[in-house]
Scaffold this motif. Sequence first.
Motif, mmCIF file in Angstrom:
data_model
loop_
_atom_site.group_PDB
_atom_site.id
_atom_site.type_symbol
_atom_site.label_atom_id
_atom_site.label_comp_id
_atom_site.label_asym_id
_atom_site.label_seq_id
_atom_site.Cartn_x
_atom_site.Cartn_y
_atom_site.Cartn_z
ATOM 1 N N ILE A 60 6.281 9.856 -26.185
ATOM 2 C CA ILE A 60 6.042 9.230 -25.723
ATOM 3 C C ILE A 60 4.660 9.820 -24.798
ATOM 4 C CG2 ILE A 60 6.136 6.644 -24.009
ATOM 5 C CD1 ILE A 60 8.742 6.347 -25.774
ATOM 6 N N ILE A 61 4.789 10.422 -23.780
ATOM 7 C CA ILE A 61 4.261 10.684 -22.385
ATOM 8 C C ILE A 61 3.198 11.058 -23.306
ATOM 9 C CG2 ILE A 61 3.866 11.929 -21.003
ATOM 10 C CD1 ILE A 61 6.033 11.567 -19.577
ATOM 11 N N ILE A 62 3.306 12.127 -24.217
ATOM 12 C CA ILE A 62 1.929 12.607 -25.059
ATOM 13 C C ILE A 62 1.215 11.853 -25.300
ATOM 14 C CG2 ILE A 62 1.209 14.714 -26.471
ATOM 15 C CD1 ILE A 62 3.851 15.873 -25.844
ATOM 16 N N ARG A 63 2.003 10.953 -26.345
ATOM 17 C CA ARG A 63 0.740 10.166 -26.450
ATOM 18 C C ARG A 63 0.239 9.051 -26.116
ATOM 19 N NH1 ARG A 63 -1.154 8.755 -32.296
ATOM 20 N NH2 ARG A 63 -1.308 6.920 -32.611
ATOM 21 N N ILE A 64 0.819 8.953 -24.617
ATOM 22 C CA ILE A 64 -0.059 7.910 -24.854
ATOM 23 C C ILE A 64 -0.776 8.913 -23.067
ATOM 24 C CG2 ILE A 64 -0.154 6.466 -21.661
ATOM 25 C CD1 ILE A 64 2.510 5.776 -22.766
ATOM 26 N N THR A 65 -0.352 10.271 -22.679
ATOM 27 C CA THR A 65 -1.932 11.366 -23.429
ATOM 28 C C THR A 65 -3.049 11.207 -24.112
ATOM 29 O OG1 THR A 65 -0.362 12.289 -21.474
ATOM 30 C CG2 THR A 65 -2.505 13.453 -21.975
ATOM 31 N N ARG A 66 -2.639 11.319 -25.025
ATOM 32 C CA ARG A 66 -4.121 11.664 -26.014
ATOM 33 C C ARG A 66 -4.814 10.147 -25.917
ATOM 34 N NH1 ARG A 66 -0.396 13.924 -30.617
ATOM 35 N NH2 ARG A 66 -0.495 16.009 -30.399
ATOM 36 N N ILE A 67 -4.169 9.004 -26.155
ATOM 37 C CA ILE A 67 -4.503 7.965 -26.178
ATOM 38 C C ILE A 67 -5.441 7.452 -24.817
ATOM 39 C CG2 ILE A 67 -4.482 5.530 -26.246
ATOM 40 C CD1 ILE A 67 -2.075 5.538 -28.934
ATOM 41 N N ARG A 68 -5.144 7.186 -24.383
ATOM 42 C CA ARG A 68 -5.413 6.482 -22.515
ATOM 43 C C ARG A 68 -6.717 8.430 -21.376
ATOM 44 N NH1 ARG A 68 -2.908 2.612 -20.097
ATOM 45 N NH2 ARG A 68 -1.843 1.741 -21.560
ATOM 46 N N LEU A 69 -5.799 9.922 -22.680
ATOM 47 C CA LEU A 69 -6.489 10.381 -21.595
ATOM 48 C C LEU A 69 -8.370 11.160 -22.553
ATOM 49 C CD1 LEU A 69 -7.658 11.664 -18.799
ATOM 50 C CD2 LEU A 69 -5.611 13.088 -19.424
ATOM 51 N N PHE A 70 -7.161 12.355 -23.429
ATOM 52 C CA PHE A 70 -7.659 12.970 -25.273
ATOM 53 C C PHE A 70 -8.893 12.030 -24.947
ATOM 54 C CE2 PHE A 70 -3.991 15.631 -24.551
ATOM 55 C CZ PHE A 70 -4.480 15.568 -22.996
ATOM 56 N N SER A 71 -8.682 10.516 -25.390
ATOM 57 C CA SER A 71 -9.639 10.165 -26.469
ATOM 58 C C SER A 71 -10.852 10.099 -25.899
ATOM 59 C CB SER A 71 -9.382 8.483 -26.695
ATOM 60 O OG SER A 71 -8.942 7.850 -25.885
ATOM 61 N N LYS A 72 -11.287 10.094 -24.356
ATOM 62 C CA LYS A 72 -12.329 9.788 -23.328
ATOM 63 C C LYS A 72 -13.563 10.782 -23.312
ATOM 64 C CE LYS A 72 -10.440 6.134 -20.801
ATOM 65 N NZ LYS A 72 -10.043 6.096 -19.543
ATOM 66 N N ILE A 73 -12.366 12.064 -24.079
ATOM 67 C CA ILE A 73 -13.335 13.473 -23.941
ATOM 68 C C ILE A 73 -14.448 13.394 -25.656
ATOM 69 C CG2 ILE A 73 -13.342 16.432 -24.322
ATOM 70 C CD1 ILE A 73 -10.551 15.376 -23.432
ATOM 71 N N LYS A 74 -15.494 13.586 -25.317
ATOM 72 C CA LYS A 74 -16.865 13.694 -26.138
ATOM 73 C C LYS A 74 -17.068 14.402 -26.713
ATOM 74 C CE LYS A 74 -19.266 9.608 -23.254
ATOM 75 N NZ LYS A 74 -20.368 9.912 -22.109
ATOM 76 N N ASN A 75 -16.535 15.974 -26.181
ATOM 77 C CA ASN A 75 -16.911 17.025 -26.988
ATOM 78 C C ASN A 75 -15.841 17.593 -28.035
ATOM 79 O OD1 ASN A 75 -16.103 20.419 -27.338
ATOM 80 N ND2 ASN A 75 -18.703 20.038 -26.738
ATOM 81 N N ILE A 76 -16.200 17.243 -29.099
ATOM 82 C CA ILE A 76 -15.122 17.252 -30.346
ATOM 83 C C ILE A 76 -13.545 18.668 -30.595
ATOM 84 C CG2 ILE A 76 -15.065 17.394 -32.811
ATOM 85 C CD1 ILE A 76 -17.647 16.146 -33.005
ATOM 86 N N ASP A 77 -14.772 19.312 -30.340
ATOM 87 C CA ASP A 77 -14.210 20.989 -30.494
ATOM 88 C C ASP A 77 -13.296 20.837 -28.222
ATOM 89 O OD1 ASP A 77 -15.223 22.262 -32.318
ATOM 90 O OD2 ASP A 77 -16.586 23.187 -31.037
ATOM 91 N N ASN A 78 -13.065 20.289 -27.453
ATOM 92 C CA ASN A 78 -12.542 20.341 -26.626
ATOM 93 C C ASN A 78 -11.641 19.120 -26.835
ATOM 94 O OD1 ASN A 78 -14.449 21.836 -25.373
ATOM 95 N ND2 ASN A 78 -15.323 20.395 -24.014
ATOM 96 N N ARG A 79 -11.881 17.875 -27.000
ATOM 97 C CA ARG A 79 -10.871 16.997 -27.757
ATOM 98 C C ARG A 79 -9.489 17.236 -29.026
ATOM 99 N NH1 ARG A 79 -13.986 13.469 -29.017
ATOM 100 N NH2 ARG A 79 -13.750 13.135 -31.289
ATOM 101 N N TYR A 80 -10.273 18.319 -29.574
ATOM 102 C CA TYR A 80 -9.433 18.461 -30.439
ATOM 103 C C TYR A 80 -8.545 19.810 -29.849
ATOM 104 C CZ TYR A 80 -7.766 22.362 -34.743
ATOM 105 O OH TYR A 80 -7.163 23.294 -35.322
ATOM 106 N N HIS A 81 -9.296 20.671 -29.117
ATOM 107 C CA HIS A 81 -8.277 21.676 -28.661
ATOM 108 C C HIS A 81 -7.011 21.304 -27.403
ATOM 109 C CE1 HIS A 81 -9.522 25.262 -30.432
ATOM 110 N NE2 HIS A 81 -11.291 24.742 -29.344
ATOM 111 N N ALA A 82 -7.519 19.700 -26.560
ATOM 112 C CA ALA A 82 -6.401 19.258 -25.824
ATOM 113 C C ALA A 82 -5.467 18.960 -26.833
ATOM 114 C CB ALA A 82 -7.579 18.450 -25.040
ATOM 115 N N ASN A 83 -5.792 17.765 -27.762
ATOM 116 C CA ASN A 83 -4.732 17.686 -28.341
ATOM 117 C C ASN A 83 -3.749 18.534 -29.621
ATOM 118 O OD1 ASN A 83 -5.094 14.274 -28.940
ATOM 119 N ND2 ASN A 83 -7.481 15.224 -30.392
#
Length: 255
Positions: free
Chosen positions: A29-52
Amino acid sequence: MQDSFFKILFSPLAVKIISLSLGILLIWIIIRITRIRLFSKIKNIDNRYHANKISGFVGSLLSLLLLLIVFSDKLSGATIAFGVAGAGIALALQEVIVSFAGWLAIMFGNFYRSGDRIQMAGVTGDVMDIGVLRTTIMETGQWVDGDLYNGRIVMVANSFVLKEPVYNYSGEFPFLWDEIKIPISIDSNFELASEMLLKIGKEVAADLSQQSKEKWKKLQYKYRLEEAQSEPMVSLTANESRIELILRYVVNYKR
């Protein structure tokens, strides 16, 4: 019957299973919230992919650690059994283990990254995703000309990086040398034709020659490489019937 139910529900094993389930649920749940609230705001596609991908790996690791902690008292007596079972599992899942080893090699060996154009196991295309066991590729070519996508998604086992050559078109040197061959008759003015072809090559290559030269110099600092001709050049071959002019030039790997 009700007393038996509560005895089972509050038994040490049941408590551990419930605690483990709730703990794993909380982690994801924490990871899901982090992806939605934080990682989804990363504009660079590569960086967002690696973060996920990293968050998924961290979630799996924490879940495994939680399992080991909750059942730590049960693991001490099962060491021998795990050893025997592990040998059998390793033999049965040999390909899976090799694919996992291939994934480690990809992650730490700089074979390729997501977005790179590669050729592996006879498949050419752009890397969409690098999983623990398989690499997902958007294929190019085959029945489509011009190195364009053909729409087919191919999943290749990571074990191939340890078994066969991996061709990276876009790694540290994202350029390719290409050639165009033009035949002319034996009595033609081949000197004028060479000058015209070279002029066209320089116009088309534009600043790619300088860009590729800079990339090549960086490679020379890292690897043992000779100087390379990045400027367009024209070579000539001849036989009894015709002359063939060959324009050699540098181009971006996607073009």
